[in-house]
Design an enzyme around this catalytic site. Structure first.
Site, mmCIF file in Angstrom:
data_model
loop_
_atom_site.group_PDB
_atom_site.id
_atom_site.type_symbol
_atom_site.label_atom_id
_atom_site.label_comp_id
_atom_site.label_asym_id
_atom_site.label_seq_id
_atom_site.Cartn_x
_atom_site.Cartn_y
_atom_site.Cartn_z
ATOM 1 N N HIS A 162 0.822 -1.224 0.000
ATOM 2 C CA HIS A 162 0.000 0.000 0.000
ATOM 3 C C HIS A 162 0.850 1.266 0.000
ATOM 4 O O HIS A 162 0.320 2.356 -0.221
ATOM 5 C CB HIS A 162 -0.943 0.027 1.211
ATOM 6 C CG HIS A 162 -1.955 -1.072 1.209
ATOM 7 N ND1 HIS A 162 -2.852 -1.246 0.185
ATOM 8 C CD2 HIS A 162 -2.208 -2.073 2.096
ATOM 9 C CE1 HIS A 162 -3.622 -2.305 0.442
ATOM 10 N NE2 HIS A 162 -3.243 -2.828 1.589
ATOM 11 N N HIS A 200 -6.056 -7.315 -0.470
ATOM 12 C CA HIS A 200 -6.277 -5.900 -0.741
ATOM 13 C C HIS A 200 -5.496 -5.460 -1.985
ATOM 14 O O HIS A 200 -4.374 -5.922 -2.201
ATOM 15 C CB HIS A 200 -5.835 -5.049 0.454
ATOM 16 C CG HIS A 200 -6.453 -5.466 1.747
ATOM 17 N ND1 HIS A 200 -5.829 -6.339 2.623
ATOM 18 C CD2 HIS A 200 -7.647 -5.142 2.298
ATOM 19 C CE1 HIS A 200 -6.618 -6.526 3.676
ATOM 20 N NE2 HIS A 200 -7.725 -5.816 3.511
HETATM 21 N N1 Q9C Z 1 -7.851 -0.280 10.538
HETATM 22 C C1 Q9C Z 1 -2.389 -5.286 4.136
HETATM 23 O O1 Q9C Z 1 -2.974 -6.361 4.066
HETATM 24 N N2 Q9C Z 1 -7.894 -1.530 7.157
HETATM 25 N N3 Q9C Z 1 -2.976 -4.191 4.610
HETATM 26 C C2 Q9C Z 1 -8.035 -2.311 8.347
HETATM 27 C C3 Q9C Z 1 -9.031 -0.594 9.872
HETATM 28 C C4 Q9C Z 1 -6.719 -1.606 6.384
HETATM 29 C C5 Q9C Z 1 -4.353 -4.219 5.030
HETATM 30 C C6 Q9C Z 1 -9.149 -1.946 9.249
HETATM 31 C C7 Q9C Z 1 -6.291 -2.952 5.888
HETATM 32 C C8 Q9C Z 1 -4.904 -2.887 5.321
HETATM 33 C C9 Q9C Z 1 -0.953 -5.201 3.770
HETATM 34 ZN ZN ZN Z 2 -3.992 -7.257 2.619
#
Ligand code: Q9C
Ligand code: ZN
Length: 345
Positions: A162, A200
């Site tokens: 990300h 994601h």
């Molecule tokens: N904090 C990866 O899998 N949202 N990132 C989570 C709220 C973000 C995931 C819920 C998820 C990011 C590398």
């Molecule tokens: Zn992820």
């Protein structure tokens, strides 16, 4: 399969993130990499520490002013108040449309907002050292492939896909997969492919290579209309300029079955093979697992062996880079299944 692992990841250990309006313990925790390291070691894969320094390649992937901020962010936070040692900084304002991102604010939290895409990437004392060790692993993996290794597995955390050229987001600070790809290009590869199988969309990776034809980026992920990161990852994003046709997004609905997911993997592999890459970087998120606490796909343990076996058929030197996956107890065996599926495939 050669494994690259640095204990420096443990220093990235923020306590909380925000989830459904509450502060909850971080899903992206140090035990994740410990489980993966233990499982790979337990199945007989040799482990070594990253031996190369990523400093030069890092600056080809990320902006200087972002790296400068990240390296000193924790000491800047402490300089505001020594009691901040036990607090986590979170951004509160972001430079969205109409606001300026060219002027770096003097206020630390405002700088944090400038360099963040979300409030979901908490920092701690050892974040820079952990993220830098991940980039060192990515560069070291490229070096091992250059020396003739068929595959390498980087047990990296925090994850990276990300993170864009000048921002953190989604638990990610440095884009390890992009660093691996960039490093491979400097070692005699002319075409590299990145295949991102995290639940994601890897918005950072896509944005870094969006206008380039030398690095093909292919991603299978939850449809951004309902899934994080929401604002990128749609099927019509094909690349731009010289990079037109060198980005492929395969979004799938929340709740997608393993059968449907493997159909998408076939399409991803077909496009990847057509690129004739000299090397492959796999952004290996394991949050496609049915037991993942923040994701909705339905892959089971055996599906990760099948994934590894299918990737082996691409016939490329391959660097696996760990991304997400938050069912910590099963994360090790799921990761090791990919490695073993690849070696036996
Ligand atoms: N904090 C990866 O899998 N949202 N990132 C989570 C709220 C973000 C995931 C819920 C998820 C990011 C590398
Ligand atoms: Zn992820």
């Amino acid at each position: 399969m050669q494994i690259l692992f640095s204990p420096l990841h443990q220093g990235h250990a923020p306590a909380h993130e925000f989830f459904r309006g509450e502060r909850v313990p971080c899903f992206e925790s140090p035990v994740r990499a410990e489980f993966v390291h233990e499982a790979l070691r337990g199945r007989g894969h040799p482990v070594q520490a990253p031996g190369e320094d990523s400093a030069v390649v890092l600056r080809r992937v990320h902006d200087e002013r972002y790296l400068t901020f990240l390296e000193s962010a924790w000491s800047q936070w402490l300089a505001l108040d020594s009691a901040n040692a036990d607090r986590q900084p979170f951004p509160s304002v972001w430079p969205v449309r109409t606001l300026r991102s060219d002027v770096e604010p003097a206020n630390f939290i405002a700088r944090l907002g400038l360099y963040s895409m979300d409030n979901g990437s908490p920092l701690s004392a050892g974040t820079w050292a952990a993220a830098k060790a991940g980039a060192d692993a990515a560069v070291s993996a490229a070096g091992l492939l250059e020396q003739g290794a068929r595959s390498v597995f980087c047990v990296t955390r925090p994850p990276g896909h990300h993170a864009g050229a000048d921002f953190m987001g989604g638990y990610c600070f440095i884009n390890n997969a992009a660093v691996a790809a960039q490093s491979l290009l400097g070692r005699g590869c002319t075409r590299v492919a990145i295949l991102d199988v995290d639940y994601h969309h890897g918005n950072g990776t896509q944005s870094i290579f969006y206008e380039r034809a030398d690095v093909l980026v292919v991603s299978i992920h939850g449809d951004p209309r309902t899934e994080y990161p929401f604002y990128l990852g749609h099927a019509d994003e094909a690349g731009a300029g010289a990079g037109r046709g060198f980005n492929l997004n395969l979004p799938l609905p929340a709740g997608t079955s393993a059968d449907t997911w493997f159909d998408a993997l076939e399409a991803a592999c077909a496009r990847t093979a057509r690129h004739r890459p000299d090397a492959l970087v796999v952004s290996l998120g394991l949050d496609t697992f049915a037991g993942d606490p923040i994701s909705t796909f339905k892959l089971q343990a055996a599906d990760f062996s099948r994934l590894g076996g299918r990737l082996k058929q691409l016939g490329c030197p391959t660097a696996f880079v760990l991304e997400g996956g938050y069912a910590a107890v099963e994360l090790g065996s799921n990761a090791a299944n990919v490695a073993d599926g690849f070696e036996q495939g």
